[in-house]
Design a protein around this motif. Structure first.
Motif, short mmCIF file in Angstrom:
data_model
loop_
_atom_site.label_atom_id
_atom_site.label_comp_id
_atom_site.label_asym_id
_atom_site.label_seq_id
_atom_site.Cartn_x
_atom_site.Cartn_y
_atom_site.Cartn_z
N GLN A 50 -26.28 27.20 -21.32
CA GLN A 50 -27.16 28.36 -21.23
C GLN A 50 -28.60 27.98 -20.89
N LYS A 51 -29.12 26.96 -21.53
CA LYS A 51 -30.49 26.53 -21.28
C LYS A 51 -30.67 26.12 -19.82
N ASP A 57 -25.97 23.43 -24.95
CA ASP A 57 -25.43 22.14 -24.54
C ASP A 57 -24.03 22.24 -23.96
N GLY A 58 -23.57 23.46 -23.71
CA GLY A 58 -22.27 23.63 -23.08
C GLY A 58 -21.30 24.41 -23.96
N TRP A 91 -35.30 17.64 -14.80
CA TRP A 91 -34.36 17.62 -15.91
C TRP A 91 -34.76 18.61 -16.98
N THR A 92 -33.79 19.30 -17.51
CA THR A 92 -34.08 20.30 -18.55
C THR A 92 -34.45 19.65 -19.87
N ILE A 93 -34.19 18.37 -20.03
CA ILE A 93 -34.56 17.69 -21.27
C ILE A 93 -36.08 17.67 -21.44
N PHE A 94 -36.82 17.82 -20.33
CA PHE A 94 -38.28 17.82 -20.40
C PHE A 94 -38.84 19.17 -20.84
N VAL A 95 -37.99 20.18 -20.95
CA VAL A 95 -38.42 21.53 -21.35
C VAL A 95 -37.86 21.81 -22.73
N VAL A 152 -34.98 30.32 -33.63
CA VAL A 152 -34.26 29.81 -32.47
C VAL A 152 -35.27 29.35 -31.43
N CYS A 153 -35.01 28.18 -30.83
CA CYS A 153 -35.82 27.76 -29.68
C CYS A 153 -35.36 28.61 -28.49
N TYR A 154 -36.18 29.56 -28.12
CA TYR A 154 -35.77 30.61 -27.18
C TYR A 154 -35.96 30.18 -25.73
N VAL A 155 -34.86 30.17 -25.00
CA VAL A 155 -34.90 29.95 -23.55
C VAL A 155 -34.79 31.33 -22.91
#
Length: 562
Positions: free
Chosen positions: A77-78, A296-297, A498-502, A513-516
């Motif tokens: 989802q992220k 994460d899937g 990379w989404t890991i940087f966000v 919740v960490c909201y995306v």
């Protein structure tokens, strides 16, 4: 030269030539390489060297990165929201006995195609907190932004003012003819719905996609090969099931009573009562929390990447996932996409259990090097140009890269040790499990290219740190090298995307919740209307890199504004 010396020289020469041949054939892309290592192997363990694949099927870094991110972010989802304009079509497989949910104002199971959710919270949210059946005033509901198309789904997207029905289903058999559309493909906007525009062969590319018309056309198109549905992302992942009467079994049908029938809330309540607002806010929060579990899937759905169909690397597509648009790609390429999907579903087996799970490969790479590059990038920013600051920078760069370099520095390998170590650092991360099939080649070559550039950057930064510590040049030369490498790193990270940087700047608690942000209807309103979560650069909206923790109180405060 005596006979003994000649023999010694010949032996040494042969050893050198054999070693050189081994290195060139097995490691280096500049000479012919063997695709399968020596030894007795069976079909299941057949190994194809990625250097060989890339040599035969080269790809530039921008396209390789886009394919890397498409694979890595599929069904997450992220990632889907951070790369909202999807471009690819990935065959999916849903095991038997998987649960689905459907909320509607009708007491009858749909007779044709309809929408279904992976979490009941997602479906339940559309039931709203309705008034008695004789009420005419609807409850609060987020308004669509100007220009957003009206939904064609009369059940899913409109609130119900009488009884609401929450259906639960299970799959009676594996769904092996399902297509995942990557990106935020249910966000009700073009170009986020371009994939559906292509599959439904919509001729007017300037018009919005009517999702109900598109769904009908897509399901009709898929009848010849048994298409069971398409997976999209809205608030959470949902599936347009082409036939509710096939492959699904009803588990339960809960008739949800109206709120005032449950509690002693004054008659005539229109959803504005304080307690009902709290119910609604808690419902939305639970919806966000459950959706975030698949950042994460979603492991309930399997993907067969070997049959992924994509226009990437076949035509120009904007590398900015917030700005790209594939509705205008060449019609011939659109038909190629449709034809390739038809061929896969009609002639091959969609089986993710016998194909490489490329997300395992991309996940190891991103989780290893993402934090390293982020730290290195921050380390560069602390350099202020002074000699003392340069010494600190050199030590820090060396500290961050030394162990990676040492890991591959085999002192027993005397022939081109640096090249051998560099190539080893690629083969450590780029590999496949099952035999390569169909479009695995494109993915394998793309991951190779990304890792090749990652290893290059790591080795270059190690060399820079070592040269600073050893003071191999004067201060000005080293400062120039620092400036150049810092710029190269920033540009490289911008290509990687990379989404890991966000992420959230703080750790969110269990009750937040960490909201995306999502791009269509959401508990916070319609997409980018809530500019608290979005950036607007030259008219192009993007999600802010610093995400925010949200909780029940944030959603309750929003309801007081409606």
């Amino acid at each position: 030269m005596n006979k003994s010396q000649v023999i010694t020289l010949l032996v040494a020469s042969n050893v050198f030539l054999v070693s050189l041949l081994y290195v060139s054939n097995y490691w280096n892309i500049h000479w012919p390489v063997e695709s399968i290592p020596h030894g007795h192997i069976n079909k299941e363990s057949e190994y194809v060297n990625p250097f060989k694949v890339y040599e035969e099927y080269p790809i530039d870094l921008v396209n390789a990165s886009a394919i890397f991110n498409t694979v890595h972010g599929a069904l997450k989802q992220k990632d889907a929201n951070l790369n909202p304009v999807g471009v690819s079509f990935i065959p999916a497989y849903i095991p038997p006995n998987t649960r689905f949910y459907h909320s509607t104002g009708s007491p009858e199971i749909p007779e044709s195609f309809e929408w279904i959710a992976m979490e009941y919270e997602f479906s339940y949210a559309f039931a709203q907190f309705q008034k008695p059946q004789n009420s005419t005033k609807p409850p609060p509901f987020p308004k669509k932004p100007p220009g957003a198309p009206e939904s064609g789904n009369k059940h899913k997207h409109l609130p119900f003012f009488g009884d609401a029905y929450l259906y639960s289903f299970r799959t009676t058999r594996a769904l092996d003819k399902v297509i995942l559309l990557d990106g935020a493909s249910a966000a009700k906007y073009s170009p986020l719905m371009d994939q559906q525009m292509i599959l439904s062969r919509q001729k007017n590319t300037s018009a919005p996609v009517d999702e109900r018309i598109a769904a009908e056309k897509i399901c009709d198109w898929g009848q010849s090969f048994g298409l069971q549905g398409i997976i999209r992302l809205e608030i959470g992942f949902e599936i347009i099931v082409c036939d509710f009467q096939r492959d699904l079994e009803l588990i339960s049908n809960v008739t949800l009573d109206t709120t005032i029938d449950t509690l002693s809330i004054p008659s005539g309540s229109d959803g504005s009562a304080p307690l009902i607002k709290k119910f609604s806010a808690q419902d939305s929060f639970e919806n966000l929390r459950m959706s975030s579990y698949v950042n994460d899937g979603d492991r309930r759905i399997k993907l067969d990447f070997s049959k992924m169909v994509t226009p990437l690397n076949k035509t120009y597509i904007d590398p900015n996932p917030f700005a790209r648009n594939i509705s205008y790609i060449d019609n011939e390429l659109k038909e190629d996409i449709i034809g390739e999907l038809e061929t896969f579903y009609a002639t091959t087996k969609i089986d993710p259990y016998e194909t490489t799970d490329w997300q395992v490969v991309t996940g190891l790479i991103e989780n290893k090097f993402g934090p390293l590059f982020d730290t290195i990038n921050k380390t560069f920013t602390f350099f202020n140009g002074s000699e003392e600051s340069l010494e600190i920078l050199g030590e820090d760069l060396l500290t961050l890269t030394f162990n990676f370099k040492r890991r591959y520095n085999d002192i027993n390998h005397h022939i081109d040790r640096d090249q051998y170590g560099f190539n080893s650092s690629i083969l450590d991360y780029v590999h496949h499990t099952y035999p390569l099939q169909h479009n695995d080649i494109l993915i394998y070559s793309s991951i190779f290219k990304v890792q090749f550039e990652i290893s290059t950057m790591m080795f270059d930064i190690y060399n820079l740190g070592r040269d600073i510590v050893d003071k191999v040049s004067d201060l000005e030369v080293l400062k120039q090298r620092v400036a150049i490498k810092q710029k190269e790193l920033v540009e490289f990270l911008d290509i990687l995307r990379w989404t890991i940087f966000v992420d959230c700047t703080e750790k969110c608690g269990l009750n937040s919740v960490c909201y995306v942000p999502t791009w269509g209807p959401s508990p916070f309103g319609w997409g980018q209307r809530n500019e608290k979560f979005f950036d607007n650069i030259d008219g192009v909206y993007s999600i802010s890199k610093n995400l925010q923790c949200v909780d029940f109180d944030d959603l309750l405060a929003l309801r007081h504004q409606w």
